[in-house]
Design a protein around this motif. Structure first.
Motif, mmCIF file in Angstrom:
data_model
loop_
_atom_site.group_PDB
_atom_site.id
_atom_site.type_symbol
_atom_site.label_atom_id
_atom_site.label_comp_id
_atom_site.label_asym_id
_atom_site.label_seq_id
_atom_site.Cartn_x
_atom_site.Cartn_y
_atom_site.Cartn_z
ATOM 1 N N TRP A 168 0.735 -1.127 0.066
ATOM 2 C CA TRP A 168 0.151 0.009 0.041
ATOM 3 C C TRP A 168 0.966 1.173 0.010
ATOM 4 O O TRP A 168 0.386 2.368 -0.003
ATOM 5 C CB TRP A 168 -0.669 0.080 1.167
ATOM 6 N N ALA A 169 2.271 1.043 0.034
ATOM 7 C CA ALA A 169 3.098 2.348 -0.074
ATOM 8 C C ALA A 169 3.213 2.873 -1.324
ATOM 9 O O ALA A 169 3.800 2.141 -2.218
ATOM 10 C CB ALA A 169 4.397 1.867 0.590
ATOM 11 N N PHE A 170 2.489 4.044 -1.670
ATOM 12 C CA PHE A 170 2.857 4.688 -3.094
ATOM 13 C C PHE A 170 3.705 5.939 -2.820
ATOM 14 O O PHE A 170 3.439 6.873 -2.037
ATOM 15 C CB PHE A 170 1.687 5.064 -3.676
ATOM 16 N N TYR A 171 4.576 6.296 -3.689
ATOM 17 C CA TYR A 171 5.595 7.528 -3.372
ATOM 18 C C TYR A 171 5.373 8.462 -4.523
ATOM 19 O O TYR A 171 4.795 8.092 -5.458
ATOM 20 C CB TYR A 171 6.786 6.977 -3.387
ATOM 21 N N SER A 172 5.212 9.699 -4.045
ATOM 22 C CA SER A 172 5.163 10.895 -4.943
ATOM 23 C C SER A 172 6.259 11.999 -5.016
ATOM 24 O O SER A 172 5.983 12.850 -5.740
ATOM 25 C CB SER A 172 3.814 11.561 -4.585
ATOM 26 N N GLY A 173 7.364 11.428 -4.826
ATOM 27 C CA GLY A 173 8.491 12.410 -4.911
ATOM 28 C C GLY A 173 9.614 11.962 -4.205
ATOM 29 O O GLY A 173 9.672 11.240 -3.262
ATOM 30 N N LEU A 174 10.918 12.363 -4.722
ATOM 31 C CA LEU A 174 12.125 12.045 -4.200
ATOM 32 C C LEU A 174 13.221 13.454 -4.501
ATOM 33 O O LEU A 174 13.396 13.397 -5.657
ATOM 34 C CB LEU A 174 12.756 10.914 -4.527
ATOM 35 N N GLN A 175 13.575 13.859 -3.484
ATOM 36 C CA GLN A 175 14.380 15.454 -3.517
ATOM 37 C C GLN A 175 15.594 15.194 -2.680
ATOM 38 O O GLN A 175 15.467 14.517 -1.665
ATOM 39 C CB GLN A 175 13.555 16.427 -3.182
ATOM 40 N N LYS A 176 16.573 15.947 -3.071
ATOM 41 C CA LYS A 176 17.946 16.084 -2.372
ATOM 42 C C LYS A 176 17.552 17.378 -1.225
ATOM 43 O O LYS A 176 16.757 18.284 -1.618
ATOM 44 C CB LYS A 176 19.044 16.487 -3.433
ATOM 45 N N ASP A 177 18.287 17.244 -0.250
ATOM 46 C CA ASP A 177 18.181 18.233 0.781
ATOM 47 C C ASP A 177 19.868 18.891 0.591
ATOM 48 O O ASP A 177 20.807 18.431 0.806
ATOM 49 C CB ASP A 177 18.230 17.637 2.220
ATOM 50 N N PRO A 178 19.537 20.294 0.190
ATOM 51 C CA PRO A 178 20.940 20.919 -0.067
ATOM 52 C C PRO A 178 21.726 21.135 1.404
ATOM 53 O O PRO A 178 22.744 21.625 1.129
ATOM 54 C CB PRO A 178 20.311 22.278 -0.528
ATOM 55 N N PHE A 179 21.204 20.758 2.361
ATOM 56 C CA PHE A 179 21.802 20.970 3.617
ATOM 57 C C PHE A 179 22.564 19.801 4.064
ATOM 58 O O PHE A 179 23.076 19.629 5.278
ATOM 59 C CB PHE A 179 21.192 21.380 4.679
ATOM 60 N N GLY A 180 22.670 18.648 3.468
ATOM 61 C CA GLY A 180 23.138 17.477 3.984
ATOM 62 C C GLY A 180 23.074 16.551 2.436
ATOM 63 O O GLY A 180 22.266 16.795 1.584
ATOM 64 N N ASP A 181 24.013 15.378 2.734
ATOM 65 C CA ASP A 181 23.910 14.335 1.691
ATOM 66 C C ASP A 181 22.900 13.173 1.832
ATOM 67 O O ASP A 181 23.342 12.210 2.159
ATOM 68 C CB ASP A 181 25.350 13.771 1.567
ATOM 69 N N PHE A 182 21.635 13.853 1.940
ATOM 70 C CA PHE A 182 20.621 12.896 2.183
ATOM 71 C C PHE A 182 19.189 13.465 1.220
ATOM 72 O O PHE A 182 19.433 14.408 0.715
ATOM 73 C CB PHE A 182 20.226 12.860 3.550
ATOM 74 N N LEU A 183 18.300 12.695 1.469
ATOM 75 C CA LEU A 183 17.130 12.889 0.526
ATOM 76 C C LEU A 183 15.868 12.805 1.596
ATOM 77 O O LEU A 183 16.005 12.374 2.373
ATOM 78 C CB LEU A 183 16.894 11.766 -0.589
ATOM 79 N N TRP A 184 14.739 13.368 0.794
ATOM 80 C CA TRP A 184 13.427 13.223 1.363
ATOM 81 C C TRP A 184 12.569 12.715 0.303
ATOM 82 O O TRP A 184 12.629 12.876 -0.927
ATOM 83 C CB TRP A 184 12.959 14.774 1.840
#
Length: 356
Positions: A168-184
């Motif tokens: 049931w997990a559907f995703y709608s975006g993947l973005q870089k965080d400019p303040f660290g080497d990680f994603l949201w």
């Protein structure tokens, strides 16, 4: 004898003169050729602002084929990312492939092995590359929908954070965080069962101690939403992490909100009308926000909306051009490091919009 020498001298003179003329003609041809080449190079290197150029793929034919430029084929490419050296990564949705475009526009396919439990890589929609070369992909099929391919070729496929069943997990975006080497990443609204409702959320792309992906969840408060969302279901359908710490969040494809570092969540651009926002990105100084809305690419500057290119006329083949003369249907966008180019997917092609 003297007459013979005279004739010989005359013949040699004529030969030298002919050779000189031929050499002169060859030089002129070479100069003309060089001038033509230089003119062509100059024409290729110069362009007007808001020029659209197709990088790879064919606007008419879908399919699967690696190759250079328009020799390559895609089958509904969606999410894209671009590195500082100009390498482009593409989530080729209906081909179930991850593609790579390296200068000068050479398309290849990256091998994605099955997950540890034997699941195949299906319907990739979003891709982001970490600074160490790790490729992070969100797919829309199967119980394993998060695929993390390490530079050494190893694969990690964590389960989603929801305890109600990963299907049931559907995703709608993947973005870089400019303040660290990680994603949201964002998870859209869904019903895990007839009795359990899991709200839409924004989460950090991080694997917790239980091996599940997603921490630091933010759930948009319903009482902060304007109508009609307050009376029905609502979802985060896309978002963008800006350089000033603000996250711009799209609710139900047509309303833009902002989430400040202090946690304040408010709607912005209330007087601007959008039809269906596929993606958005922005400049480092946060003065310009780019929006792919219903096929067109628009910019928002000081609260004012401007059409840059598109949307595509359905009765006309997608063609390159400047401004309104370019036929585009932009889906997912990413901005180059120098902010001079917007790269975007367009049904069966990967294209770029030259901003200056």
């Amino acid at each position: 004898m003297k007459k013979h020498n005279c004739l010989l001298l005359l013949a040699l003179s004529i030969l030298f003169a002919f050779s000189a003329c031929k050499k002169s003609d060859d030089d002129l041809r070479l100069q003309a050729s060089n001038a033509k080449s230089n003119l062509a190079l100059k024409a290729d290197s110069s362009h007007l602002p808001f020029t659209v150029v197709t990088i790879a793929g064919d606007p008419i034919q879908t399919g699967f084929q690696d190759g250079a430029g328009n020799q390559a084929r895609f089958y509904y490419p969606f999410g894209i990312d671009v590195t500082d050296d100009g390498t482009i990564y593409v989530a080729d949705f209906d081909n179930h492939k991850l593609r790579k475009i390296t200068p000068p526009n050479i398309v290849s396919t990256i091998n994605i092995p099955p997950s540890s439990d034997g699941q195949s890589f299906l319907f990739p929609e979003y891709v982001r590359r970490s600074s160490d070369g790790t490729l992070n992909i969100l797919t829309q099929s199967g119980t394993r929908r998060v695929w993390i391919l390490k530079p050494d070729g190893s694969l990690v496929t964590p389960l989603p954070p929801s305890p109600y069943g990963s299907t049931w997990a559907f995703y709608s975006g993947l973005q870089k965080d400019p303040f660290g080497d990680f994603l949201w990443f964002s998870q859209i609204y869904y019903r895990a069962s007839s009795t359990v409702t899991v709200p839409t959320s924004l989460k950090k792309f991080y694997i917790d101690a239980n091996g599940r992906i997603g921490t630091n969840a933010f759930y948009p408060p319903r009482d902060s939403l304007s109508l009609p969302e307050r009376t029905g279901d609502y979802s985060i359908t896309n978002f963008y992490c800006s350089y000033n710490g603000v996250k711009y969040i799209v609710i139900n494809n047509n309303h833009i909100y902002k989430l400040t570092p202090a946690g304040v969540f408010t709607q912005i651009y209330r007087d601007l009308k959008f039809t269906h926002i596929f993606s958005l990105t922005g400049s480092k100084d946060s003065r310009v926000l780019y929006v792919a809305d219903n096929g067109a690419i628009k910019s928002i500057v000081n609260g004012k909306l401007q059409f840059l290119v598109g949307p595509q006329k359905y009765d006309v083949t997608a063609v390159d051009g400047v401004g309104s003369s370019a036929n585009v249907y932009a889906l997912y966008m990413v901005l180059s490091k120098d902010e001079g180019t917007l790269y975007f997917s367009d049904h069966s092609t990967i294209r770029k919009l030259l901003l200056r």
